[in-house]
Write a protein that holds these residues in place. Structure first.
Motif, PDB file in Angstrom:
ATOM      1  N   GLU A  74      -3.107  12.139   5.519  1.00  0.00           N
ATOM      2  CA  GLU A  74      -2.093  11.309   4.866  1.00  0.00           C
ATOM      3  C   GLU A  74      -2.700  10.520   3.704  1.00  0.00           C
ATOM      4  OE1 GLU A  74       1.273   8.123   6.464  1.00  0.00           O
ATOM      5  OE2 GLU A  74      -0.399   8.697   7.749  1.00  0.00           O
ATOM      6  N   LEU A  75      -1.940  10.399   2.601  1.00  0.00           N
ATOM      7  CA  LEU A  75      -2.376   9.578   1.477  1.00  0.00           C
ATOM      8  C   LEU A  75      -2.171   8.117   1.853  1.00  0.00           C
ATOM      9  CD1 LEU A  75      -3.362   9.701  -1.549  1.00  0.00           C
ATOM     10  CD2 LEU A  75      -0.993   9.136  -2.109  1.00  0.00           C
ATOM     11  N   ALA A  76      -3.266   7.351   1.840  1.00  0.00           N
ATOM     12  CA  ALA A  76      -3.203   5.928   2.198  1.00  0.00           C
ATOM     13  C   ALA A  76      -3.074   5.039   0.980  1.00  0.00           C
ATOM     14  CB  ALA A  76      -4.445   5.537   3.003  1.00  0.00           C
ATOM     15  N   GLY A  77      -3.490   5.525  -0.198  1.00  0.00           N
ATOM     16  CA  GLY A  77      -3.416   4.706  -1.401  1.00  0.00           C
ATOM     17  C   GLY A  77      -4.389   5.151  -2.466  1.00  0.00           C
ATOM     18  N   ALA A  78      -4.833   4.167  -3.253  1.00  0.00           N
ATOM     19  CA  ALA A  78      -5.692   4.417  -4.409  1.00  0.00           C
ATOM     20  C   ALA A  78      -6.798   3.364  -4.441  1.00  0.00           C
ATOM     21  CB  ALA A  78      -4.865   4.349  -5.685  1.00  0.00           C
ATOM     22  N   VAL A  79      -8.020   3.815  -4.604  1.00  0.00           N
ATOM     23  CA  VAL A  79      -9.171   2.918  -4.713  1.00  0.00           C
ATOM     24  C   VAL A  79     -10.103   3.518  -5.748  1.00  0.00           C
ATOM     25  CG1 VAL A  79     -11.148   1.899  -3.521  1.00  0.00           C
ATOM     26  CG2 VAL A  79      -8.996   2.182  -2.299  1.00  0.00           C
ATOM     27  N   GLY A  80     -10.622   2.688  -6.647  1.00  0.00           N
ATOM     28  CA  GLY A  80     -11.555   3.255  -7.609  1.00  0.00           C
ATOM     29  C   GLY A  80     -11.987   2.297  -8.686  1.00  0.00           C
ATOM     30  N   LEU A  81     -12.414   2.885  -9.775  1.00  0.00           N
ATOM     31  CA  LEU A  81     -13.007   2.160 -10.898  1.00  0.00           C
ATOM     32  C   LEU A  81     -12.142   2.315 -12.130  1.00  0.00           C
ATOM     33  CD1 LEU A  81     -16.620   3.511 -10.361  1.00  0.00           C
ATOM     34  CD2 LEU A  81     -15.773   1.246  -9.680  1.00  0.00           C
ATOM     35  N   PHE A  82     -12.076   1.236 -12.920  1.00  0.00           N
ATOM     36  CA  PHE A  82     -11.351   1.289 -14.185  1.00  0.00           C
ATOM     37  C   PHE A  82     -11.950   0.274 -15.140  1.00  0.00           C
ATOM     38  CE2 PHE A  82      -9.401  -2.274 -12.165  1.00  0.00           C
ATOM     39  CZ  PHE A  82      -8.890  -3.080 -13.175  1.00  0.00           C
ATOM     40  N   VAL A  83     -11.710   0.475 -16.425  1.00  0.00           N
ATOM     41  CA  VAL A  83     -12.115  -0.475 -17.455  1.00  0.00           C
ATOM     42  C   VAL A  83     -10.913  -1.387 -17.713  1.00  0.00           C
ATOM     43  CG1 VAL A  83     -12.873  -0.745 -19.847  1.00  0.00           C
ATOM     44  CG2 VAL A  83     -13.726   1.171 -18.473  1.00  0.00           C
ATOM     45  N   PRO A  84     -11.049  -2.691 -17.462  1.00  0.00           N
ATOM     46  CA  PRO A  84      -9.911  -3.605 -17.598  1.00  0.00           C
ATOM     47  C   PRO A  84      -9.624  -3.980 -19.052  1.00  0.00           C
ATOM     48  CG  PRO A  84     -11.819  -4.799 -16.803  1.00  0.00           C
ATOM     49  CD  PRO A  84     -12.226  -3.358 -16.905  1.00  0.00           C
ATOM     50  N   GLU A  85      -9.068  -3.046 -19.785  1.00  0.00           N
ATOM     51  CA  GLU A  85      -8.769  -3.242 -21.208  1.00  0.00           C
ATOM     52  C   GLU A  85      -7.833  -4.424 -21.455  1.00  0.00           C
ATOM     53  OE1 GLU A  85     -10.037  -1.544 -23.759  1.00  0.00           O
ATOM     54  OE2 GLU A  85     -11.073   0.017 -22.632  1.00  0.00           O
ATOM     55  N   PHE A  86      -7.002  -4.765 -20.478  1.00  0.00           N
ATOM     56  CA  PHE A  86      -6.019  -5.837 -20.641  1.00  0.00           C
ATOM     57  C   PHE A  86      -6.650  -7.222 -20.697  1.00  0.00           C
ATOM     58  CE2 PHE A  86      -6.705  -5.862 -16.110  1.00  0.00           C
ATOM     59  CZ  PHE A  86      -6.545  -7.189 -15.731  1.00  0.00           C
TER      60      PHE A  86
END
Length: 177
Positions: A74-86
């Motif tokens: 089952e897909l539980a969600g999303a976890v990871g890395l991103f560049v916070p451009e905002f």
């Protein structure tokens, strides 16, 4: 293809059949309350989000993983890395983030996935420092941040939305200690 296995989770790139389950998670106001403007995302918004995450994988060599339960698939969600451009004072940083369906809260999945992602960032991708951004009052995220060993770096404000934010950080030497 980049995959990370933890005792209970598979962190992997996105598949076409992840769209509807993630849209269900994104439609839950409780899940989205602390994210961006706090409003749920519809199917189109979720598709755009996954597309952005996949582009970041292609451009940066890291991104947001789909989080799958090993026991059920089952897909539980999303976890990871991103560049916070905002966020102007953090747009040259890499942040770890997480979002799980409410039925998966309180079971340690966010901490387990975020810890694996942090290890991936600092050891596999060679990043020297990783941050996490939370809204003031988001105690659940603050608990995960504490479990990751991150320390408060500074407080700021969301430039477009105005809510107070906390930026926590950990560097490779602190992580390895």
């Amino acid at each position: 293809m980049t995959e990370i296995h933890t005792p209970r989770l598979l962190l992997r790139r996105w598949h076409d059949d992840d769209l509807v389950p993630l849209a269900g998670i994104n439609a839950d106001r409780r899940v989205m309350h602390w994210i961006d403007d706090g409003l749920p995302l519809d199917l189109d918004g979720t598709a755009e989000e996954i597309e952005r995450w996949e582009e970041e994988w292609d451009d940066e060599g890291f991104g947001v993983f789909a989080v799958e339960l090993l026991a059920s698939g089952e897909l539980a969600g999303a976890v990871g890395l991103f560049v916070p451009e905002f966020l102007p004072d953090a747009r040259h940083e890499v942040a770890v983030s997480w979002r799980l369906g409410s039925q998966f809260w309180g079971q340690g999945y966010a901490s387990e996935a975020a810890q694996a992602t942090l290890e991936f960032a600092l050891q596999d991708r060679g990043l020297e420092r990783v941050i996490s951004i939370s809204r003031l009052g988001d105690t659940a995220s603050e608990n995960v941040i504490r479990k990751l060993g991150m320390k408060l770096d500074h407080e700021t404000e969301h430039p477009a939305l105005g809510h107070p934010l906390r930026v926590h950080a950990i560097d490779l030497t602190e992580f390895a200690a």
